[in-house]
Design an enzyme around this catalytic site. Structure first.
Site, PDB file in Angstrom:
ATOM      1  N   THR A  32       0.829  -1.201   0.000  1.00 23.96           N
ATOM      2  CA  THR A  32       0.000   0.000   0.000  1.00 23.96           C
ATOM      3  C   THR A  32       0.864   1.252   0.000  1.00 23.96           C
ATOM      4  OG1 THR A  32      -0.267   0.517   2.364  1.00 23.96           O
ATOM      5  CG2 THR A  32      -1.566  -1.319   1.477  1.00 23.96           C
ATOM      6  N   ASP A  56      -4.598   5.643   2.267  1.00 23.65           N
ATOM      7  CA  ASP A  56      -4.263   6.610   3.298  1.00 23.65           C
ATOM      8  C   ASP A  56      -4.736   5.983   4.604  1.00 23.65           C
ATOM      9  OD1 ASP A  56      -4.199   8.623   5.173  1.00 23.65           O
ATOM     10  OD2 ASP A  56      -5.202  10.129   3.942  1.00 23.65           O
ATOM     11  N   ASN A  83       3.815   0.124   8.850  1.00 22.42           N
ATOM     12  CA  ASN A  83       5.019   0.908   8.618  1.00 22.42           C
ATOM     13  C   ASN A  83       4.724   2.372   8.317  1.00 22.42           C
ATOM     14  OD1 ASN A  83       7.919   1.379   7.692  1.00 22.42           O
ATOM     15  ND2 ASN A  83       6.784   1.737   5.785  1.00 22.42           N
ATOM     16  N   SER A 134       7.874   0.970  15.325  1.00 20.51           N
ATOM     17  CA  SER A 134       8.022   2.055  16.283  1.00 20.51           C
ATOM     18  C   SER A 134       9.339   2.754  15.990  1.00 20.51           C
ATOM     19  CB  SER A 134       7.977   1.491  17.711  1.00 20.51           C
ATOM     20  OG  SER A 134       8.095   2.521  18.670  1.00 20.51           O
ATOM     21  N   TYR A 148       6.223  13.422  18.088  1.00 20.73           N
ATOM     22  CA  TYR A 148       6.548  12.156  17.409  1.00 20.73           C
ATOM     23  C   TYR A 148       6.829  11.075  18.440  1.00 20.73           C
ATOM     24  CZ  TYR A 148       9.270   8.671  14.856  1.00 20.73           C
ATOM     25  OH  TYR A 148       9.745   7.487  14.336  1.00 20.73           O
ATOM     26  N   LYS A 152       4.817   7.389  19.166  1.00 21.58           N
ATOM     27  CA  LYS A 152       5.462   6.069  19.190  1.00 21.58           C
ATOM     28  C   LYS A 152       5.330   5.412  20.568  1.00 21.58           C
ATOM     29  CE  LYS A 152       6.742   5.839  14.908  1.00 21.58           C
ATOM     30  NZ  LYS A 152       6.086   4.887  13.985  1.00 21.58           N
TER      31      LYS A 152
END
Length: 276
Positions: A32, A56, A83, A134, A148, A152
């Site tokens: 994807t 998306d 991912n 991660s 960010y 994670k």
């Protein structure tokens, strides 16, 4: 035995490297990307073994449809890799509401929507392996990428709980924690907030720190991922890159020292306890 993979974010970076590694050994991949034109070369090289899907991950309905399309096409799903994600470079005071929400929409909720969509298929077949991408930033936190990091850390917590929830169905979960790699994470795919000059000194210190850190080769991660996927008992967590274990030893030693130092306060905060 050939496996079928569902990988998000395969246009470049880790997603592309791991898709090629799977296809290169004869596995099938539902690949994807936001723009499927970036997957044309995969189709040219691997033909029917690759199914390109425009996706998306922030669109839950689109995720559900993409997973169903992949399962209907290949008949099963064995390895699912969340991912898709990107870096957000900003101090906490600088980030806009939309930037913060968008970061979580992709890095956390996107992974959740894919996980929810694949679980009924994996439960029905009694097997499967979900790999959550991660970061070392999911265990440590650094100035300038706090939002960010937060995304994670959220992914880490969700995924560890998930592992306990689905183990009885024969489904495995692995959290992959890479160090810095020569991908586009800090390039055109990244988002940067408007700078407040008051933080320029912090930015300079952070830049000086990272200038001394060697970036890894993304291609070198392919054998590691294949080894994790092929393991009978894969790890819940695994680092990708050198030196991370030393960083974690230092981090957790500092945490333990602080907890020990303040434990008398922690214990007192329990209040009086009596047997029920």
């Amino acid at each position: 035995m050939s496996r079928t993979w569902f990988i998000t974010g395969t246009s470049r970076g880790f997603g592309r490297v791991w898709a090629e590694a799977a296809l290169g050994r004869g596995d099938k991949v539902a690949a994807t990307a936001r723009n499927v034109a970036t997957l044309t070369d995969l189709v040219d090289r691997y033909g029917d073994n690759v199914l390109p899907i425009a996706l998306d991950v922030t669109d839950k309905s689109a995720v559900d449809l993409a997973v169903k399309t992949a399962h209907d096409h290949f008949g099963r799903l064995d390895v699912v890799i969340n991912n898709a994600g990107y870096g957000l470079f900003t101090m906490a005071e600088e980030v806009t509401e939309q930037q913060a929400r968008d970061q979580f929409e992709t890095n956390v909720f996107g992974a959740l929507w894919v996980t929810q969509a694949v679980l009924p298929y994996l439960r029905q077949q009694g097997s499967g392996h979900i790999i959550q991408v991660s970061s070392v930033g999911g265990l440590l936190a650094y100035p300038g990428v706090g939002i960010y990091n937060a995304s994670k850390w959220a992914l880490e917590g969700m995924s560890q709980a998930l592992a306990g929830e689905v183990r009885g169905f024969g489904i495995k979960v692995t959290i992959v924690e890479p160090t810095g790699y020569a991908t586009d994470w800090g390039g055109s795919s990244a988002v940067r907030a408007e700078h407040l000059p008051v933080y320029d000194g912090v930015r300079e210190a952070v830049a000086a720190f990272w200038s001394g850190v060697t970036s890894g080769d993304p291609q070198a991660t392919a054998p590691a991922i294949l080894q994790v996927v092929d393991a009978e008992e894969p790890p819940l967590r695994i680092f990708l890159g050198a030196g991370l274990l030393d960083w974690m030893r230092e981090e957790y030693a500092q945490r333990m020292a602080t907890w020990e130092e303040w434990n008398h306060v922690s214990e007192a905060a329990m209040g009086s306890r009596s047997a029920a």
